[in-house]
Enzyme design. Structure first.
Site, short mmCIF file in Angstrom:
data_model
loop_
_atom_site.label_atom_id
_atom_site.label_comp_id
_atom_site.label_asym_id
_atom_site.label_seq_id
_atom_site.Cartn_x
_atom_site.Cartn_y
_atom_site.Cartn_z
CG ASP A 31 -2.18 1.05 1.30
OD1 ASP A 31 -3.09 0.39 1.31
OD2 ASP A 31 -2.03 2.21 1.09
CB CYS A 264 -20.51 -3.09 -2.44
SG CYS A 264 -18.84 -2.99 -1.72
C1 UDX Z 1 -22.54 -6.94 -1.36
C2 UDX Z 1 -22.77 -8.20 -1.87
O1 UDX Z 1 -23.76 -9.66 -0.96
C3 UDX Z 1 -20.62 -8.80 -1.98
O2 UDX Z 1 -21.49 -10.20 -2.45
C4 UDX Z 1 -20.30 -7.91 -3.58
O3 UDX Z 1 -18.92 -8.07 -2.92
C5 UDX Z 1 -19.92 -6.19 -1.90
O4 UDX Z 1 -21.71 -6.09 -1.51
P1 UDX Z 1 -21.89 -5.59 1.37
O5 UDX Z 1 -22.59 -4.86 0.81
O6 UDX Z 1 -20.70 -5.88 2.18
O7 UDX Z 1 -21.87 -7.20 -0.12
O8 UDX Z 1 -23.14 -6.84 2.26
P2 UDX Z 1 -24.41 -6.96 2.39
O9 UDX Z 1 -24.30 -8.35 2.93
O10 UDX Z 1 -24.39 -7.42 0.78
O11 UDX Z 1 -25.41 -6.67 2.46
C6 UDX Z 1 -25.40 -5.00 1.88
C7 UDX Z 1 -26.98 -4.55 2.84
O12 UDX Z 1 -28.26 -4.51 2.22
C8 UDX Z 1 -27.05 -3.87 4.16
O13 UDX Z 1 -27.54 -2.95 4.35
C9 UDX Z 1 -27.79 -4.96 4.43
O14 UDX Z 1 -28.31 -4.85 5.52
C10 UDX Z 1 -29.00 -4.81 3.15
N1 UDX Z 1 -29.92 -6.15 3.08
C11 UDX Z 1 -29.03 -7.23 3.20
C12 UDX Z 1 -30.64 -6.02 3.36
O15 UDX Z 1 -31.63 -4.68 4.03
N2 UDX Z 1 -31.56 -7.42 3.22
C13 UDX Z 1 -31.27 -8.02 3.33
O16 UDX Z 1 -32.25 -9.12 3.16
C14 UDX Z 1 -30.08 -8.48 2.85
#
Ligand code: UDX
Length: 437
Positions: A31, A264
């Site tokens: 980094d 993301c």
């Molecule tokens: C996401 C993707 O899942 C992952 O594959 C990618 O590489 C990066 O982005 P992340 O953002 O870390 O991962 O978390 P994730 O578990 O996907 O949740 C994302 C958001 O959706 C969170 O705010 C979570 O609370 C919300 N969520 C998730 C819901 O509101 N309902 C659900 O059923 C699932």
């Protein structure tokens, strides 16, 4: 096994470096941030990710993992160079590619032998071809590298597990030698079940955006269904359960809530919209997922205000959960930001509590009170709103809470509290899309 350099030690770079060293490769995580590298070499892990510290320490002691700010030297020693730098959202949804281009420049001038150049960062479709031409302009001999796209599918809070036990590993390249080298670094994964998938470069880049935007769309869809359930007296939990029993739908990512956050989904959806607009193509589904999500976050504050008959002026509200999801301290795009803004904007006062994200949120909101104990945070408050589905909130002592808070209002935006218990204790509550008891 191979010698690998990872460029960028953020969530993706650190987990990827640790995971690949766990698979037996010799990995140098690099980094430009010397301070971050010094901390890592002294055992301080800059991010909260369950299981990461242990896997890093184990592989450092087995001499398979080290950290360095001498990126040039690391590249020259390696057979595979993985770009894992940040690709933040720039203006109007465009992706800021400056860190990627800088990493590619450094790679270009340090190709002292044949290397596979791999991008793991989420990059706009078409980036691979640009990187190939950027390097080709610099190096006279094109046999010195092959390029692959290897997008990550890591969820914050379960990134180590997602890396070590992935549903699939996508390798975008048309070069079989490079593909074989990538298979070699992931070899422990396919000793039993082979998750390796070879595609073209652009297809691999698209798979990342298509996957994330579909998951986000599922969430926005169930949130709209939940809102309609509330208006029609249906129960979204039963709807989602029955929907999920259809193998074509699956029950995953059908949990209604306050809206999705994180670094993301919001960024990737805006990027996909931007990419499609550049091709004069509309992505109405992606646009809808974004709009619905913004509205859902705003809807939470309105629900809370309605519980106070339209006026929360001078009311003290405990916001339980600040992280955008459980098991992370990341507050980027968290719905907690919207609810705090909504409370403060309507004259309310905020007590904030999160098991680990207080410090991150205090960088955004300096003038609210943070608590390191849940029960202190709810003392004498008029109401409570649950934003993050931390396990400790599922086992709240509601009897104790009812005694120590002043009011009796609870907004459960994750549907994790038992409605029979809330009713029997005399709480006035709301949640998302449920038939109230
Ligand atoms: C996401 C993707 O899942 C992952 O594959 C990618 O590489 C990066 O982005 P992340 O953002 O870390 O991962 O978390 P994730 O578990 O996907 O949740 C994302 C958001 O959706 C969170 O705010 C979570 O609370 C919300 N969520 C998730 C819901 O509101 N309902 C659900 O059923 C699932």
């Amino acid at each position: 096994m191979k010698k690998i350099t990872i460029i960028g030690t953020g969530y993706v770079g650190l987990v990827t470096g640790a995971g690949l060293s766990e698979f037996g490769n010799r990995v140098i995580c690099t980094d430009i941030d010397k301070n971050k590298i010094e901390k890592l070499n002294s055992g301080i892990i800059p991010i909260y990710e369950p299981g990461l510290e242990e896997i890093i320490k184990r592989n450092i002691s087995d001499n398979r993992l080290l950290f360095s700010s001498n990126i040039e030297d690391a590249i020259m020693q390696s057979e595979v160079v993985i770009i894992a730098v940040g690709t933040p959202m720039g203006a109007n949804g465009a992706t800021d590619m400056s860190f990627v281009h800088s990493a590619v420049e450094t790679i270009s001038i340090n190709l002292n032998s044949y290397k596979v150049v791999c991008t793991k960062s989420t990059v706009p479709i078409g980036t691979g071809k640009e990187i190939i031409s950027q390097i080709s302009k610099k190096v006279k001999n094109n046999n010195l590298f092959d390029y692959v796209s290897n997008p990550e599918f890591l969820r914050e809070g379960s990134a180590v597990k997602d890396f070590l036990w992935p549903d699939r590993v996508v390798i975008g390249t048309d070069n079989q030698n490079a593909y074989q080298i990538m298979c070699d670094i992931y070899r422990p994964l396919y000793i039993n079940k082979n998750p390796m998938t070879q595609t073209s470069i652009e297809t691999a880049e698209m798979i990342k955006y298509a996957s994330n935007s579909f998951l986000a769309l599922k969430i926005s869809y169930i949130n709209e269904i939940a809102n309609l359930c509330e208006a029609l007296g249906a129960d979204v939990h039963d709807v989602a359960n029955a929907m999920g029993q259809d193998g074509r739908i699956s029950e995953k990512f059908l949990h209604p809530g306050p809206g999705f956050g994180g670094s993301c989904f919001p960024k990737d959806l805006e990027a996909l919209l931007y990419i499609s607009k550049n091709k004069s193509l509309s992505m109405e589904t992606v646009n809808a997922a974004i709009i619905v999500n913004k509205n859902q976050k705003k809807r939470m504050a309105n629900k809370l205000i309605n519980l106070f008959d339209g006026n929360i002026n001078n009311r003290k509200i405990a916001v339980l959960g600040l992280a955008f999801k459980a098991n992370t301290d990341d507050v980027r795009e968290s719905p907690a930001i919207d609810i705090i803004k909504g409370i403060l904007g309507n004259g309310g006062i905020v007590n904030a509590y999160d098991p680990i994200a207080n410090n991150e949120m205090s960088k955004i909101f300096h003038d609210i009170e943070y608590f390191d104990n849940i029960y202190d945070s709810v003392k004498n408050v008029d109401g409570i709103v649950i934003i993050t589905e931390w396990n400790e909130f599922r086992s709240l002592d509601l009897q104790k809470i009812k005694k120590i808070m002043k009011g009796n209002i609870i907004l459960d935006t994750r549907n994790i509290l038992d409605m029979d218990e809330l009713s029997s204790l005399g709480f006035v509550y709301d949640n998302i899309g449920r038939i109230k008891k």
